[in-house]
Design an enzyme around this catalytic site. Structure first.
Site, PDB file in Angstrom:
ATOM      1  N   ALA A 155      44.593  27.994  44.823  1.00 44.60           N
ATOM      2  CA  ALA A 155      44.455  29.445  44.643  1.00 44.60           C
ATOM      3  C   ALA A 155      45.688  29.996  43.925  1.00 44.60           C
ATOM      4  O   ALA A 155      46.806  29.507  44.111  1.00 44.60           O
ATOM      5  CB  ALA A 155      44.292  30.115  45.999  1.00 44.60           C
ATOM      6  N   GLY A 205      36.178  28.026  49.839  1.00 44.86           N
ATOM      7  CA  GLY A 205      36.442  29.411  49.441  1.00 44.86           C
ATOM      8  C   GLY A 205      35.224  30.280  49.645  1.00 44.86           C
ATOM      9  O   GLY A 205      34.395  30.013  50.527  1.00 44.86           O
ATOM     10  N   GLU A 227      32.674  24.101  51.175  1.00 49.41           N
ATOM     11  CA  GLU A 227      33.000  24.647  52.498  1.00 49.41           C
ATOM     12  C   GLU A 227      33.275  26.123  52.265  1.00 49.41           C
ATOM     13  O   GLU A 227      34.320  26.489  51.732  1.00 49.41           O
ATOM     14  CB  GLU A 227      34.212  23.889  53.053  1.00 49.41           C
ATOM     15  N   CYS A 261      37.861  30.561  57.899  1.00 53.72           N
ATOM     16  CA  CYS A 261      36.396  30.486  57.784  1.00 53.72           C
ATOM     17  C   CYS A 261      35.774  30.285  59.160  1.00 53.72           C
ATOM     18  O   CYS A 261      34.691  30.786  59.429  1.00 53.72           O
ATOM     19  CB  CYS A 261      36.016  29.368  56.821  1.00 53.72           C
TER      20      CYS A 261
HETATM   21  P1  NDP Z   1      37.974  32.716  46.295  1.00 55.33           P
HETATM   22  O1  NDP Z   1      36.804  32.037  46.820  1.00 55.33           O
HETATM   23  O2  NDP Z   1      37.815  33.562  45.091  1.00 55.33           O
HETATM   24  O3  NDP Z   1      39.124  31.633  46.006  1.00 55.33           O
HETATM   25  C1  NDP Z   1      39.098  30.304  46.487  1.00 55.33           C
HETATM   26  C2  NDP Z   1      39.401  29.338  45.348  1.00 55.33           C
HETATM   27  O4  NDP Z   1      38.337  29.395  44.393  1.00 55.33           O
HETATM   28  C3  NDP Z   1      40.663  29.703  44.565  1.00 55.33           C
HETATM   29  O5  NDP Z   1      41.277  28.520  44.117  1.00 55.33           O
HETATM   30  C4  NDP Z   1      40.115  30.489  43.389  1.00 55.33           C
HETATM   31  O6  NDP Z   1      40.980  30.506  42.283  1.00 55.33           O
HETATM   32  C5  NDP Z   1      38.853  29.714  43.094  1.00 55.33           C
HETATM   33  N1  NDP Z   1      37.817  30.469  42.381  1.00 55.33           N
HETATM   34  C6  NDP Z   1      37.514  31.777  42.486  1.00 55.33           C
HETATM   35  N2  NDP Z   1      36.477  32.083  41.687  1.00 55.33           N
HETATM   36  C7  NDP Z   1      36.117  30.953  41.042  1.00 55.33           C
HETATM   37  C8  NDP Z   1      35.128  30.642  40.059  1.00 55.33           C
HETATM   38  N3  NDP Z   1      34.283  31.559  39.608  1.00 55.33           N
HETATM   39  N4  NDP Z   1      35.054  29.385  39.615  1.00 55.33           N
HETATM   40  C9  NDP Z   1      35.895  28.444  40.083  1.00 55.33           C
HETATM   41  N5  NDP Z   1      36.859  28.675  40.997  1.00 55.33           N
HETATM   42  C10 NDP Z   1      36.974  29.923  41.482  1.00 55.33           C
HETATM   43  O7  NDP Z   1      38.641  33.567  47.452  1.00 55.33           O
HETATM   44  P2  NDP Z   1      39.525  34.905  47.383  1.00 55.33           P
HETATM   45  O8  NDP Z   1      40.945  34.519  47.396  1.00 55.33           O
HETATM   46  O9  NDP Z   1      39.143  35.838  46.287  1.00 55.33           O
HETATM   47  O10 NDP Z   1      39.084  35.548  48.759  1.00 55.33           O
HETATM   48  C11 NDP Z   1      37.869  36.313  48.808  1.00 55.33           C
HETATM   49  C12 NDP Z   1      37.059  35.980  50.020  1.00 55.33           C
HETATM   50  O11 NDP Z   1      36.676  34.623  50.005  1.00 55.33           O
HETATM   51  C13 NDP Z   1      37.770  36.131  51.345  1.00 55.33           C
HETATM   52  O12 NDP Z   1      37.852  37.451  51.749  1.00 55.33           O
HETATM   53  C14 NDP Z   1      36.914  35.265  52.223  1.00 55.33           C
HETATM   54  O13 NDP Z   1      35.768  35.978  52.622  1.00 55.33           O
HETATM   55  C15 NDP Z   1      36.522  34.128  51.315  1.00 55.33           C
HETATM   56  N6  NDP Z   1      37.392  32.942  51.505  1.00 55.33           N
HETATM   57  C16 NDP Z   1      36.944  31.945  52.308  1.00 55.33           C
HETATM   58  C17 NDP Z   1      37.749  30.856  52.564  1.00 55.33           C
HETATM   59  C18 NDP Z   1      37.299  29.753  53.451  1.00 55.33           C
HETATM   60  O14 NDP Z   1      38.132  29.091  54.068  1.00 55.33           O
HETATM   61  N7  NDP Z   1      36.007  29.481  53.532  1.00 55.33           N
HETATM   62  C19 NDP Z   1      39.097  30.748  52.022  1.00 55.33           C
HETATM   63  C20 NDP Z   1      39.467  31.839  51.151  1.00 55.33           C
HETATM   64  C21 NDP Z   1      38.636  32.885  50.925  1.00 55.33           C
HETATM   65  P3  NDP Z   1      41.890  31.808  41.979  1.00 55.33           P
HETATM   66  O15 NDP Z   1      42.759  32.012  43.148  1.00 55.33           O
HETATM   67  O16 NDP Z   1      42.633  31.408  40.761  1.00 55.33           O
HETATM   68  O17 NDP Z   1      40.927  32.931  41.760  1.00 55.33           O
END
Ligand code: NDP
Length: 453
Positions: A155, A205, A227, A261
């Site tokens: 991230a 994510g 996940e 999560c």
């Molecule tokens: P994201 O899902 O956006 O980020 C998680 C990872 O995915 C980061 O490395 C991010 O990169 C990457 N990513 C984001 N969008 C894309 C895409 N379109 N294609 C490929 N990779 C992508 O989480 P956020 O930080 O924006 O958090 C938002 C919400 O996500 C939270 O409020 C929560 O609800 C959920 N979340 C869930 C998690 C879990 O453990 N299941 C963990 C984190 C978030 P980059 O940072 O560069 O955007």
């Protein structure tokens, strides 16, 4: 990439973002490293992951403080995270042989039939900031030990953690190219997934990020493990130990600032014990120490980013507008940094954000239900299916209710947690595939049948 300390709002570091050239170099190095890495005897790969555990233990405080600075996790919890990373390394150092050599089928008479588990090649890991070490070690310990090579797209708010993890493996003695961090923006991920040299991808994510990676991989017929989010129910039945349930529930909702999560998010409480549970639960929530995450005694630090705090507060406001009652908390704390108080909502109406969406912060929704069947129905009334927790003094009843909940894991009289020894993952919109244990280790391998007459 700018890193902002969420406890202070100050910019603390700047990193250069990877562009096309860096992506090409990283994938070329990963691909080149795979040939020799897959040929290394498994025993040597096990020794290396054990060495990584030692590096983690030696640098525990340093890595913990790095996490705390970048994403605001209370430092005591960050230290526990480093220890857990060392544990998952120990686990695969000890069990990889058994997992990779397991053969669960009989040989037909007159033949020798084996299943051999061979690595796939370069695996891309797209990882989140909430457990910036654990999410990555949970991926790399089994997959590197199985003979794959890893490329990490971490991230954007935790680039220091990404580089530190790469350095842990370098210090442990891993060859160049076997594990690399690529500080790439998410809009480069589709092209990375599509690259021929990348054989599979895993993402932890949000749903939108998961769908993006799964679509890009599906287009190329590449396997993914996802996940994603959760809205885990925490079911309190009429024969539960209420003091234990209230104390554990408050912790299950608020540890890591509620940004997990598998945090308990919807508290589903039997009407016979609803008032008593709510009183005890609110007392526990209000007793949590909120403050500077570098302070050893802090239990709840800031949210990881200001924009995440704002999105959370919008969800709370929309839920209140729809009819939810704020019992405690409910407004950002007026101080420097991205602080949101532990919050409890009741009277949560169907369809509002607290009911249907993932609340990724310290906000609990508490429901009153009329009996066991209604509890199960309410627990399953979500698009998610990651974890769940059931509280009852009757273990058989606990198992019966657990089996009726649609989730990847259900814990009876315990908070939902990940453990290297048992499979971890979700159903429904929480994703698919499993991590950890033998199940996790064999997701990204070729389970090849060798039949000898
Ligand atoms: P994201 O899902 O956006 O980020 C998680 C990872 O995915 C980061 O490395 C991010 O990169 C990457 N990513 C984001 N969008 C894309 C895409 N379109 N294609 C490929 N990779 C992508 O989480 P956020 O930080 O924006 O958090 C938002 C919400 O996500 C939270 O409020 C929560 O609800 C959920 N979340 C869930 C998690 C879990 O453990 N299941 C963990 C984190 C978030 P980059 O940072 O560069 O955007």
């Amino acid at each position: 990439m700018e890193v902002v300390n969420p406890a202070t709002g100050e910019r603390i570091d700047t990193y250069e973002e990877a562009g096309d050239e860096a992506v090409e170099r990283t994938l070329a190095d990963a691909h080149a490293a795979f040939g020799a890495w897959r040929e290394r005897p498994l025993a040597e790969r096990e020794e290396l992951i054990e060495a990584a555990a030692e590096v983690l233990r030696d640098g525990k405080r340093e890595y913990a403080e790095l996490m705390t600075r970048e994403m605001g996790k209370p430092v005591a919890q960050a230290e526990s995270e480093v220890e857990k990373c060392a544990w998952v390394c120990d686990h695969y150092a000890e069990h990889a042989h058994a997992y990779l050599e397991a053969d669960h089928h009989p040989s037909p008479p007159g033949t020798a039939v084996k299943t051999v588990h061979e690595p796939l090649g370069v695996v891309l890991a797209v990882m989140p900031w909430n457990f910036p070490f654990w999410q990555v070690f949970r991926f790399l310990a089994p997959y590197l030990t199985a003979g794959n090579v890893g490329v990490l797209k971490h991230a954007s708010n935790v680039p220091g953690c990404a580089e530190a993890i790469e350095d842990v493996l370098r210090q442990a003695g891993y060859p160049e190219g076997v594990f690399q961090s690529l500080l790439a923006p998410s809009d480069l991920v589709d092209d990375i997934v599509a690259d021929d040299r990348v054989r599979a991808a895993t993402l932890t994510g949000s749903g939108p990020a998961g769908r993006a990676v799964a679509s890009a991989a599906g287009d190329q017929l590449k396997k993914t493990v996802l996940e994603l989010g959760g809205s885990d129910p925490f079911v309190v039945l009429d024969d539960a130990d209420l003091a234990d349930a209230a104390e554990t529930g408050a912790w299950a909702r608020n540890l890591n600032g509620g940004q997990s999560c598998i945090a308990a998010k919807r508290f589903v409480v039997h009407t016979a014990v609803y008032d008593d549970f709510l009183d005890a639960f609110v007392d526990e929530v209000e007793s949590l120490a909120v403050g500077d995450p570098m302070d050893e005694d802090t239990e709840v630090g800031p949210q990881a980013r200001q924009d995440l705090l704002e999105a959370l507060h919008e969800q709370v406001e929309a839920s209140v507008e729809a009819g939810a009652t704020v019992v405690t908390g409910g407004d950002p704390i007026e101080r420097e940094g991205a602080y949101y108080p532990p919050t409890v909502l009741t009277d949560v109406p169907a369809g509002c954000p607290a009911d249907t969406e993932e609340l990724f912060g310290p906000v609990a929704a508490v429901y009153e239900v009329d009996g066991e069947a209604a509890a199960v129905e309410r627990a399953n009334d979500t698009e998610f299916g990651l974890g769940a927790s059931v509280w009852t003094e009757d273990r058989e009843r606990g198992e019966r209710v657990a089996r009726r909940i649609d989730a990847g894991c259900v814990y009876v009289n315990q908070l939902t947690k990940s453990d290297p020894r048992v499979p971890f993952g979700g159903v429904k919109q929480s994703g698919y595939g499993r991590e950890l244990s033998e199940a996790g280790m064999t997701e990204f391998v070729n389970r090849k049948t060798v039949w000898i007459e």
